[in-house]
Design an enzyme around this catalytic site. Structure first.
Site, PDB file in Angstrom:
ATOM      1  CB  SER A 284     -21.951  47.562   2.281  1.00 17.96           C
ATOM      2  OG  SER A 284     -21.463  48.237   3.376  1.00 17.96           O
TER       3      SER A 284
ATOM      4  CE  LYS B  69     -20.649  47.893   6.620  1.00 18.50           C
ATOM      5  NZ  LYS B  69     -21.199  49.096   6.142  1.00 18.50           N
TER       6      LYS B  69
ATOM      7  CE  LYS C  62     -18.072  48.092   2.179  1.00 13.33           C
ATOM      8  NZ  LYS C  62     -19.181  48.703   1.352  1.00 13.33           N
TER       9      LYS C  62
ATOM     10  CB  SER D  33     -20.337  51.503   3.751  1.00  9.73           C
ATOM     11  OG  SER D  33     -21.650  51.255   4.545  1.00  9.73           O
TER      12      SER D  33
END
Length: 469
Positions: A138, A83, A249, A80
């Site tokens: 997420s 992203k 993140k 993720s």
């Protein structure tokens, strides 16, 4: 007595000659090596931490300088952390108030056991609320919805992702989707994630969203209740607190392992720490802390300030052709304030400064960026500053046919002059000049002193031999 006196003078001259010769040989044979050794030893880069994760990089955000790396350009599954690129494209290609409509694909093409906020087909959210869902919990369903809103289709959005990665000079990145679920051809590396994050940390709304511990997504057309979402980044949420963390993140899949991108700021220094393929969450955060501690404890940032490069000459000395640019009245060429990051044991004077110029065909009224000053410490790039031509007259253009292309430099600009700020860098030149002067004076001595003396000495001995016979 006369003979003895002559011998004494000869001995003195021979001694001086020997000393000069020995000194010249010493300077010529040993000094360059000594200077090289001194230069090599002059640069000290602090030893980095020992990390258990497979890939890592620590970058100073303002300068882009890499302070630490471990397999920084090696490809890993990003999970993720993908992203981050999705968020960057959303912020660059849409307004926060735009309405994102969730498609059937966004709902049903995502694994039900992956992270999501359980939106339904036809549900609408603002782009701002969609970004909160993307960055904090997420949400893969919102990643898909954002991709379709920006790119039309998933493949088209992936193409946009790869194009933007190329623009950022990413070295080992290829995206296949906006959410990061594992695919064979979906990969990136620690260095490239740091480059993407470096752009994002300059966007205030991203820092606001990514740096939020939690957020309330208001009711939508298909959901009557608010949705509260929590940030999965434990340093931001406060579960694993660290002073100065402002954005980040997470990313986890079976193939990717545990990944984490973290941005922290203390004083004038902003650091981006990237960890890829950690074996578990404990190691993930331990390695992140080790990286950030290493950066904050061992490095210092410097503001280079501005420097006026030309005022009273017919044309700027930085340019290799007179027709490269013209000065109108009191126009000024100067540098913008820039930043340099160095080990705490080093000084700004230890850097080398190279000037790279971009050949412009036209100049607007006011500010024109015409090049860049790059600062290096040993072989490491540690900072830069823009060169600005302030045109106080009207806009004008130059005849491009009169340009002579200059040599290309790695960042794609044209280089016309290199300046060095460190006195050590001039020592080989000084040694060469000194050696040349010594050789010159030795030659003068031989021609005008030693050789005439030897001729006189030979004549004297010849006459004395004849008198004895």
């Amino acid at each position: 007595m006369l003979f003895y006196h002559k011998r004494t003078k000869k001995h003195t001259r021979v001694t001086v000659f020997s000393v000069l010769l020995c000194f010249s040989m010493f300077a010529g044979s040993l000094s360059p090596a000594s200077a090289a050794a001194e230069n090599t030893g002059a640069y000290h880069w602090p030893a980095g931490p020992q990390l258990s994760s497979e890939g890592a990089v620590l970058m100073e955000a303002e300068t882009g300088a890499v302070l630490f790396e471990k397999n920084a350009a090696e490809a890993f599954y990003p999970a993720s952390t993908t992203k981050l690129m999705t968020a960057l494209l959303a912020l660059e290609h849409s307004a926060l108030g735009e309405i994102v409509t969730v498609s059937r694909n966004a709902v049903y093409d995502i694994d039900t056991d992956s992270s999501r906020i359980w939106v339904d087909v036809g549900e609408t959210l603002s782009m701002e609320e969609s970004l909160y869902a993307l960055m904090l919990p997420s949400a893969n369903d919102l990643a898909y919805a954002i991709a379709e809103h920006i790119g039309g289709t998933m493949p088209d959005f992936a193409e946009m992702m790869n194009k933007r990665a190329k623009e950022l000079d990413c070295v080992n990145t290829h995206f296949m989707n906006p959410h990061g679920l594992d695919e064979d051809e979906h990969y990136t590396c620690p260095l490239d994630l740091a480059k993407i994050m470096r752009v994002l940390v300059k966007i205030p709304i991203f820092l606001k969203i990514s740096g939020s511990k939690n957020h309330e997504i208001p009711p939508t057309n298909l959901c009557a209740e608010s949705r509260w979402v929590l940030n999965t980044h434990l340093m931001i949420r406060g579960t694993r607190a660290y002073e100065g963390v402002i954005a980040g993140k997470t990313g986890h899949t079976d193939l990717a392992g545990a990944n984490l991108v973290t941005c922290a700021k203390r004083g004038n220094m902003t650091l981006i720490a990237v960890i890829m393929k950690a074996p578990d969450d404990t190691t993930l955060y331990d390695d992140t802390v080790a990286l950030l501690d290493y950066g904050f404890n061992n490095f210092t940032t410097y503001n280079t300030g501005s420097e006026q490069l030309s005022l009273d000459t017919a044309f700027p000395p930085l340019f290799n052709r007179e027709d490269s640019v013209r000065l109108l009245g009191n126009d000024i060429i100067s540098t913008e304030s820039g930043y340099v990051v160095l080990p705490s044991t080093a000084a700004l004077s230890d850097t080398q400064k190279s000037v790279s110029l971009t050949q412009l065909a036209s100049f607007a009224k006011g500010k024109n960026i015409i090049g860049k000053i790059l600062y290096t410490y040993d072989t490491r790039m540690v900072g830069s500053a823009n060169i600005v031509y302030s045109n106080r007259g009207e806009a004008f253009s130059l005849d491009s046919s009169s340009f002579t292309p200059a040599a290309k430099v790695p960042d794609g600009t044209e280089q016309s002059k290199t300046e060095e700020t460190s006195p050590r860098d001039r020592r080989p030149l000084i040694i060469g000049i000194t050696f040349g002067c010594i050789c010159f004076f030795i030659g003068i001595y031989l021609i005008f002193v030693e050789l005439p003396y030897r001729r006189k000495r030979a004549a004297y001995l010849s006459r004395r031999k004849n008198e004895h016979h």
